[in-house]
Write an enzyme that holds these catalytic residues in place. Structure first.
Site, PDB file in Angstrom:
ATOM      1  N   PHE A  91       3.700 -54.295  83.425  1.00  0.00           N
ATOM      2  CA  PHE A  91       3.880 -54.386  81.982  1.00  0.00           C
ATOM      3  C   PHE A  91       2.595 -53.928  81.318  1.00  0.00           C
ATOM      4  O   PHE A  91       1.511 -54.401  81.645  1.00  0.00           O
ATOM      5  CB  PHE A  91       4.226 -55.812  81.540  1.00  0.00           C
ATOM      6  CG  PHE A  91       4.616 -55.863  80.099  1.00  0.00           C
ATOM      7  CD1 PHE A  91       5.886 -55.493  79.700  1.00  0.00           C
ATOM      8  CD2 PHE A  91       3.685 -56.212  79.125  1.00  0.00           C
ATOM      9  CE1 PHE A  91       6.238 -55.478  78.361  1.00  0.00           C
ATOM     10  CE2 PHE A  91       4.030 -56.204  77.780  1.00  0.00           C
ATOM     11  CZ  PHE A  91       5.309 -55.840  77.405  1.00  0.00           C
ATOM     12  N   ARG A 103      -0.485 -53.548  69.685  1.00  0.00           N
ATOM     13  CA  ARG A 103      -0.177 -52.135  69.391  1.00  0.00           C
ATOM     14  C   ARG A 103      -1.410 -51.369  68.921  1.00  0.00           C
ATOM     15  O   ARG A 103      -1.495 -50.168  69.060  1.00  0.00           O
ATOM     16  CB  ARG A 103       0.900 -52.021  68.302  1.00  0.00           C
ATOM     17  CG  ARG A 103       2.260 -52.531  68.712  1.00  0.00           C
ATOM     18  CD  ARG A 103       3.301 -52.105  67.687  1.00  0.00           C
ATOM     19  NE  ARG A 103       4.550 -52.849  67.798  1.00  0.00           N
ATOM     20  CZ  ARG A 103       5.524 -52.584  68.650  1.00  0.00           C
ATOM     21  NH1 ARG A 103       5.404 -51.598  69.505  1.00  0.00           N
ATOM     22  NH2 ARG A 103       6.627 -53.308  68.669  1.00  0.00           N
ATOM     23  N   GLU A 163       8.938 -40.778  72.888  1.00  0.00           N
ATOM     24  CA  GLU A 163       8.973 -42.191  73.297  1.00  0.00           C
ATOM     25  C   GLU A 163       7.601 -42.643  73.765  1.00  0.00           C
ATOM     26  O   GLU A 163       6.828 -41.838  74.294  1.00  0.00           O
ATOM     27  CB  GLU A 163       9.944 -42.354  74.483  1.00  0.00           C
ATOM     28  CG  GLU A 163      11.362 -42.743  74.108  1.00  0.00           C
ATOM     29  CD  GLU A 163      11.513 -44.233  73.867  1.00  0.00           C
ATOM     30  OE1 GLU A 163      10.521 -44.904  73.526  1.00  0.00           O
ATOM     31  OE2 GLU A 163      12.641 -44.721  73.999  1.00  0.00           O
ATOM     32  N   ASP A 164       7.318 -43.928  73.612  1.00  0.00           N
ATOM     33  CA  ASP A 164       6.088 -44.482  74.191  1.00  0.00           C
ATOM     34  C   ASP A 164       6.247 -44.659  75.695  1.00  0.00           C
ATOM     35  O   ASP A 164       5.382 -44.298  76.479  1.00  0.00           O
ATOM     36  CB  ASP A 164       5.732 -45.818  73.512  1.00  0.00           C
ATOM     37  CG  ASP A 164       6.887 -46.815  73.494  1.00  0.00           C
ATOM     38  OD1 ASP A 164       8.029 -46.457  73.859  1.00  0.00           O
ATOM     39  OD2 ASP A 164       6.656 -47.980  73.103  1.00  0.00           O
ATOM     40  N   ASP A 209      11.456 -47.117  80.617  1.00  0.00           N
ATOM     41  CA  ASP A 209      11.467 -48.164  81.649  1.00  0.00           C
ATOM     42  C   ASP A 209      12.804 -48.035  82.404  1.00  0.00           C
ATOM     43  O   ASP A 209      12.927 -47.221  83.304  1.00  0.00           O
ATOM     44  CB  ASP A 209      11.295 -49.502  80.919  1.00  0.00           C
ATOM     45  CG  ASP A 209      11.141 -50.698  81.832  1.00  0.00           C
ATOM     46  OD1 ASP A 209      11.059 -50.518  83.048  1.00  0.00           O
ATOM     47  OD2 ASP A 209      11.099 -51.836  81.331  1.00  0.00           O
TER      48      ASP A 209
END
Ligand code: IMP
Length: 180
Positions: A156, A169, A102-103, A106
């Site tokens: 964020f 990205r 996963e990046d 959250d």
């Protein structure tokens, strides 16, 4: 560049590419030890994990397979809670050692869903490798979360695969949103 603008939002530098790559090298060493003589299945979660996956796999020397799943569950800067599976899971994960890549984790909703889907195939093991984790945003603990690059605050972030409304990205470094 220390400050950038993406659409309506200002961002400041947070994690430089060198720093990210050093951390990934250490995760790679750990994976090579933990999965020695096994053949793990690296399952990346698109779109955000594509750069992390590429850099991570360059550090992995054990024999392995690679695949991707696509989940769309996010709009703007807040989790919508909705999860849609666009591309399905591979169906050959039975008795495999699966590593979900996963990046960012959250709330953990996306990951919880993916893990529950993988479990239906009775793999030998499931672990998660996430570049970033927001511990204060996590709604419930995830036992499988074994490899984490950086724990961050509830900011964020964008870049290195992560987007803000589809943009950013391609940035080499990771930036965080400026507080206004
Ligand atoms: P979760 O289900 O709330 O854990 O959200 C996970 C997904 O939300 C990640 O795979 C990202 O696509 C997206 N996401 C969460 N936080 C951020 C962020 O700070 N920047 C960009 N995307 C994020």
């Amino acid at each position: 560049m220390n400050s950038i603008q993406i659409a309506d939002k200002g961002f400041e530098i947070f994690l430089e590419n060198d720093n990210i790559c050093k951390r990934i090298r250490l995760i790679g060493i750990q994976l090579n030890l933990d999965y020695e003589n096994r053949c793990p299945y690296f399952l990346g979660v698109l779109n955000g994990s594509f750069i992390f996956m590429a850099d991570l796999l360059k550090e992995v020397t054990v024999s392995c397979e690679v695949g991707f799943i696509k989940i769309s569950s996010y709009e703007g800067t807040e989790s919508s809670g909705k999860i849609q599976q666009a591309f399905g899971l591979p169906d050959n994960l039975n008795e495999r050692d699966v590593i979900v890549v996963e990046d960012i984790v959250d709330t953990g909703f996306t990951l919880g869903y993916i893990i529950s889907e993988i479990k239906k195939q009775a793999p030998s093991s499931i672990k998660v490798c996430s570049l970033l984790l927001k511990p204060k945003a996590l709604k419930s603990p995830i036992d499988e979360l074994e490899y984490v690059g950086f724990e961050i605050e509830n900011d964020f972030v964008v870049g290195y695969g992560l987007d803000y409304d589809g943009l950013g990205r391609n940035l080499k470094d990771i930036y965080k949103a400026k507080s206004v």
